[in-house]
Design an enzyme around this catalytic site. Structure first.
Site, PDB file in Angstrom:
ATOM      1  N   GLU A 286       1.047  -1.090   0.123  1.00 38.42           N
ATOM      2  CA  GLU A 286       0.125   0.075   0.045  1.00 38.42           C
ATOM      3  C   GLU A 286       0.806   1.215  -0.105  1.00 38.42           C
ATOM      4  O   GLU A 286       1.607   1.474   0.981  1.00 38.42           O
ATOM      5  CB  GLU A 286      -0.889   0.082   1.465  1.00 38.42           C
ATOM      6  CG  GLU A 286      -1.688  -1.297   1.556  1.00 38.42           C
ATOM      7  CD  GLU A 286      -2.780  -1.510   0.559  1.00 38.42           C
ATOM      8  OE1 GLU A 286      -3.172  -0.676  -0.096  1.00 38.42           O
ATOM      9  OE2 GLU A 286      -3.380  -2.618   0.652  1.00 38.42           O
ATOM     10  N   CYS A 320      -1.759   9.172   3.398  1.00 39.63           N
ATOM     11  CA  CYS A 320      -1.880   8.937   2.040  1.00 39.63           C
ATOM     12  C   CYS A 320      -3.085   9.205   1.420  1.00 39.63           C
ATOM     13  O   CYS A 320      -3.034   9.472   0.201  1.00 39.63           O
ATOM     14  CB  CYS A 320      -1.566   7.399   1.674  1.00 39.63           C
ATOM     15  SG  CYS A 320      -2.407   6.229   2.651  1.00 39.63           S
TER      16      CYS A 320
END
Ligand code: UN1
Length: 523
Positions: A286, A320
């Site tokens: 990720e 993020c």
């Protein structure tokens, strides 16, 4: 003390008195008796101490000693992998219902201790108390979601079709083995607890390493699993330098798979490394984002400006999922910008332990210096519309406080428009029409989150049809691109934002942690 209300990022409000005073109380307790302690590693059922130590200080006030942690070595990482390997067979053979029950107990314990865990996190990450409370409860809900998923899917043991009456055919998903979890500083509990749980509940054994800037929360997360009554070796926790401990957790041939959450650069390395052995191994990667928002001339501009400001500046832009680019149709650009400046000016930067702070600090000196460097570049190559300076008056001088910044006037291929900055710096620009905005939004290596504002239903459909991103939102005032919740949004990225193509806390997460065995028996 436990809270009775349901907490999520979207439902919490700063004027909730019960929540605020409960947090105040927990914070006093943490300050009085939980700071400056030594925290161990955890290997093969034992607390383990290294010869060398790392001292962790708070980004809010760098005089505050948070904890003394272990500077583990390659040997510690090796021992952890060996313990996890030895424990694997037994854990994989444990009925999945037992694994589910243990994870449910851990989820309850997280919720019971959410105030103290959040107070530690606020001190360590510099995020606001509402962000910290949200993250702790998100962690508990991720565990519950995975427990439910195991049950709904009956342990992922399913009967398949038959070609004759004399046969049975099963699809059985089985764990891989020793699973390494490496997690980042910004969501030090959720992005650790969720993959640890996903790996364990599916029957893998785990070696966990947190971020070096969140050693206290890393241990508090590890402690929950260490104290859960798991057999020795099933869960292990190491801390220490990336070049030794981290490297061993990439190189060790007994590792079966990885979950890495962090930067694009390191994520790509972990992904490549997964192919370096005698056969390819699974890696759930990720990575970052450069998340765009498109604002249509048909948008509710107040909603759009609020959602963008919250997602660009919450947690000081260190998500993020943060919004970092906004493309606005030129017809409504001036109006939108005026509202965005107004909403941003209203966001309070302050000591994150205080009730009313929306933004706290950035994580460390490196991030603080990066912010100043990027802002110099923005002033040189474009225009600064808001903020852009560190805040140094009074007590602010003791920590890493910065203003939210809004910038414009840069070429499309400029480094500040292309690269993930992981700081509260938002790029805003006008576009002739939505098509141009969409082309620019998608012109990136990333594809994590994205947002759209339009009250026109056909335009909303067009947005979802065309945007290249894994976690997408339309018309969300509480956060244009941030604030995914387990079971509500599956959180994951496309392209350079993630490798599996499946989200965290979604329908397809757990199968990523298992390989399939098809079992045919002919009678
Ligand atoms: C991250 O942004 O680093 O959607 C993780 C969100 C949160 C966290 C995602 N669930 O903003």
């Amino acid at each position: 003390m436990a809270l009775k209300m349901k907490i999520t990022y979207a439902t919490m409000s700063a004027d909730n008195e019960e929540l605020q005073s409960a947090f105040d109380e927990a914070f006093e307790k943490v300050k009085a008796s939980m700071l400056g302690v030594e925290v161990p590693m955890y290997i093969d059922g034992e607390k383990v101490y290294a010869d060398e130590k790392s001292i962790a200080y708070s980004p809010i006030d760098t005089r505050i000693h948070l904890c003394t942690a272990q500077k583990g070595t390659r040997e510690h990482a090796r021992a952890a992998v060996a313990a996890a390997k030895a424990a694997f067979k037994g854990w994989a053979a444990t009925p999945w219902q037992e694994r589910v029950a243990i994870m449910r107990r851990i989820a309850e314990k997280i919720s019971e201790n959410s105030l103290e865990l959040s107070a530690i996190m606020v001190m360590e990450v510099g995020k606001s108390r509402l962000e910290a409370l949200g993250e702790v409860e998100e962690t508990a809900d991720l565990l519950r979601y995975y427990a439910n998923a195991m049950e709904k899917n009956e342990g992922y043991i399913r009967e398949l079709g038959k070609l004759s009456d004399h046969e049975t055919n099963l699809s059985v998903l089985k764990p891989f083995g020793v699973w390494v979890v490496i997690s980042p500083f910004n969501f030090p509990m959720a992005l650790s607890g969720a993959p640890i749980c996903a790996a364990l509940i599916t029957g893998n054994t785990v070696v966990f390493k947190g971020a070096s800037s969140t050693l206290y929360t890393g241990w508090k997360t590890a402690e929950l699993f260490a104290e859960a009554g798991l057999p020795d070796g099933v869960f292990n926790y190491v801390s220490g330098p990336g070049r030794t401990v981290g490297q061993e957790l990439q190189d060790n041939p007994d590792i079966a798979g990885w979950t890495f959450t962090g930067s694009y650069e390191v994520g790509m390395q972990v992904a490549r490394n997964a192919l370096n052995g005698r056969y390819p191994k699974p890696a759930i990667i990720e990575m970052g984002g450069k998340n765009p928002v498109l604002v249509s001339r048909h948008a509710d501009l107040d909603k759009a400006a609020t959602g963008v400001a919250r997602s660009a500046f919450g947690l000081d832009g260190q998500k993020c999922s943060a919004c970092s680019r906004v493309y606005v149709e030129e017809k409504v650009y001036d109006q939108f910008l005026a509202l965005l400046l107004e909403k941003t000016a209203a966001l309070k930067v302050g000591n994150p332990t205080a009730r009313d702070a929306f933004m706290g600090t950035v994580i460390d000196k490196g991030a603080y210096e990066d912010y100043q460097r990027y802002m110099e570049i923005a002033r040189r190559d474009g225009q600064v519309l808001f903020g852009g300076n560190p805040i140094t008056e009074g007590d602010f001088s003791r920590g890493y406080y910065v203003q939210p910044a809004i910038i414009t006037g840069l070429p499309d291929d400029h480094e500040l428009v292309k690269n993930e900055l992981f700081l509260p710096i938002l790029y805003v620009t006008k576009v002739k029409n939505l098509e141009e905005g969409m082309a620019k939004a998608n012109d990136t290596v990333y594809g994590l989150t994205a947002g759209f504002f339009s009250e026109d239903k056909a335009e909303v459909k067009w947005f979802f049809d065309n945007i290249e991103a894994g976690t997408t939102y339309a018309n969300r005032r509480s956060g244009a691109t941030t604030g995914a919740w387990p079971g509500v949004q599956a959180f994951g990225g496309w392209k350079g934002s993630g490798m599996s193509g499946k989200g965290v806390g979604g329908l397809y997460t757990l199968p990523l942690y298992m390989h399939e065995q098809s079992q045919t028996v002919i009678e």
